[in-house]
Design a protein around this motif. Structure first.
Motif, PDB file in Angstrom:
ATOM      1  N   SER A   1     -89.301  56.662  27.494  1.00  0.00           N
ATOM      2  CA  SER A   1     -89.610  55.202  28.346  1.00  0.00           C
ATOM      3  C   SER A   1     -88.470  54.689  28.397  1.00  0.00           C
ATOM      4  CB  SER A   1     -90.743  54.653  27.517  1.00  0.00           C
ATOM      5  OG  SER A   1     -90.289  54.118  26.363  1.00  0.00           O
ATOM      6  N   GLY A   2     -88.471  54.224  29.903  1.00  0.00           N
ATOM      7  CA  GLY A   2     -87.211  53.156  30.297  1.00  0.00           C
ATOM      8  C   GLY A   2     -85.927  53.730  29.750  1.00  0.00           C
ATOM      9  N   GLY A   3     -85.198  52.764  29.371  1.00  0.00           N
ATOM     10  CA  GLY A   3     -84.096  53.078  28.752  1.00  0.00           C
ATOM     11  C   GLY A   3     -83.803  53.703  27.234  1.00  0.00           C
ATOM     12  N   GLU A   4     -84.779  54.247  26.713  1.00  0.00           N
ATOM     13  CA  GLU A   4     -84.713  54.535  25.435  1.00  0.00           C
ATOM     14  C   GLU A   4     -85.402  55.987  25.257  1.00  0.00           C
ATOM     15  OE1 GLU A   4     -88.839  52.444  23.655  1.00  0.00           O
ATOM     16  OE2 GLU A   4     -86.870  51.601  23.394  1.00  0.00           O
ATOM     17  N   ILE A   5     -84.873  56.618  24.146  1.00  0.00           N
ATOM     18  CA  ILE A   5     -85.399  58.060  23.678  1.00  0.00           C
ATOM     19  C   ILE A   5     -86.202  57.832  22.437  1.00  0.00           C
ATOM     20  CG2 ILE A   5     -84.955  60.526  23.136  1.00  0.00           C
ATOM     21  CD1 ILE A   5     -82.581  60.300  24.906  1.00  0.00           C
ATOM     22  N   LYS A   6     -87.582  58.149  22.384  1.00  0.00           N
ATOM     23  CA  LYS A   6     -88.164  57.798  21.057  1.00  0.00           C
ATOM     24  C   LYS A   6     -87.963  59.182  20.050  1.00  0.00           C
ATOM     25  CE  LYS A   6     -91.271  54.656  23.115  1.00  0.00           C
ATOM     26  NZ  LYS A   6     -92.906  54.340  23.514  1.00  0.00           N
ATOM     27  N   ILE A   7     -87.694  59.155  19.075  1.00  0.00           N
ATOM     28  CA  ILE A   7     -88.006  60.006  18.044  1.00  0.00           C
ATOM     29  C   ILE A   7     -88.698  59.626  16.684  1.00  0.00           C
ATOM     30  CG2 ILE A   7     -86.356  61.374  16.264  1.00  0.00           C
ATOM     31  CD1 ILE A   7     -85.718  62.032  19.369  1.00  0.00           C
ATOM     32  N   GLY A   8     -89.576  60.330  16.476  1.00  0.00           N
ATOM     33  CA  GLY A   8     -90.452  59.949  15.169  1.00  0.00           C
ATOM     34  C   GLY A   8     -89.814  60.387  14.005  1.00  0.00           C
ATOM     35  N   GLY A   9     -90.050  59.767  12.873  1.00  0.00           N
ATOM     36  CA  GLY A   9     -89.864  60.195  11.620  1.00  0.00           C
ATOM     37  C   GLY A   9     -91.004  60.042  10.717  1.00  0.00           C
ATOM     38  N   ASN A  10     -91.268  61.507  10.301  1.00  0.00           N
ATOM     39  CA  ASN A  10     -92.610  61.608   9.473  1.00  0.00           C
ATOM     40  C   ASN A  10     -92.157  61.768   8.088  1.00  0.00           C
ATOM     41  OD1 ASN A  10     -94.851  62.515   8.255  1.00  0.00           O
ATOM     42  ND2 ASN A  10     -95.133  64.344   9.484  1.00  0.00           N
TER      43      ASN A  10
END
Length: 173
Positions: A38-47
């Protein structure tokens, strides 16, 4: 020194995983589409195991990834975007790991997941990641079944450590 090498290794692997995670339209398992960033970011999850019996391991991974992302973001991020690390606590339980993966993918809209830390929790989350075609990388899951099921390689599941049988041979030698 060993900790520094491990932290650096996790950072390099995470950044390698991110190289292919630019903004693009994806199709999820339900046939819908969504934006992978989204927008200017890359979302990475931490499970991650942030509470429960192995919380010390999950917390260590969270700290290492956070430091690596902060360092990379100071250098301009990845593909011109900042990396955002969104964590979900799997409470050191397999059922919670599945729920955490589901939340990260469906609600937080991450493009990849780091964790879980233990093999059992990673195996539990692997089907959710596979169904949604989201790469999942465990830094420490050592069971062979993490990446292979019924003799077939799981195409969306990865690890950055040695397998149990290899470690056993080395220890025996």
């Amino acid at each position: 020194m060993k900790k520094i090498v491990k932290l650096a290794g996790v950072g390099v692997l995470v950044l390698s995983l991110l190289t292919g995670c630019g903004a693009k339209t994806t199709t999820n398992s339900g046939g819908g589409t969504g934006s992978s960033s989204s927008g200017g970011e890359i979302k990475i999850g931490g499970n991650l195991e942030l509470t429960g019996g192995v919380a010390t391991y999950g917390t260590s991974v969270k700290n290492a990834v956070t430091m690596a992302f902060e360092d990379q973001n100071k250098k301009g991020g990845v593909l011109g975007k900042q990396i955002k690390f969104i964590t979900a606590d799997n409470k050191s339980e397999a059922g919670e790991s599945t729920a955490a993966a589901t939340k990260l993918i469906t609600q937080d809209k991450v493009v990849a997941i780091i964790g879980a830390v233990t093999s059992g929790n990673t195996i539990a989350a692997s089907q959710v990641a596979t169904d949604n075609k989201i790469p999942l990388l465990s830094p420490t899951a050592t069971n062979e079944e993490v990446t292979v099921k019924d003799g077939k390689v799981k195409p969306w599941i990865f690890r950055s450590c040695f397998l149990d049988p290899f470690q056993g041979r080395v220890a025996a030698t």
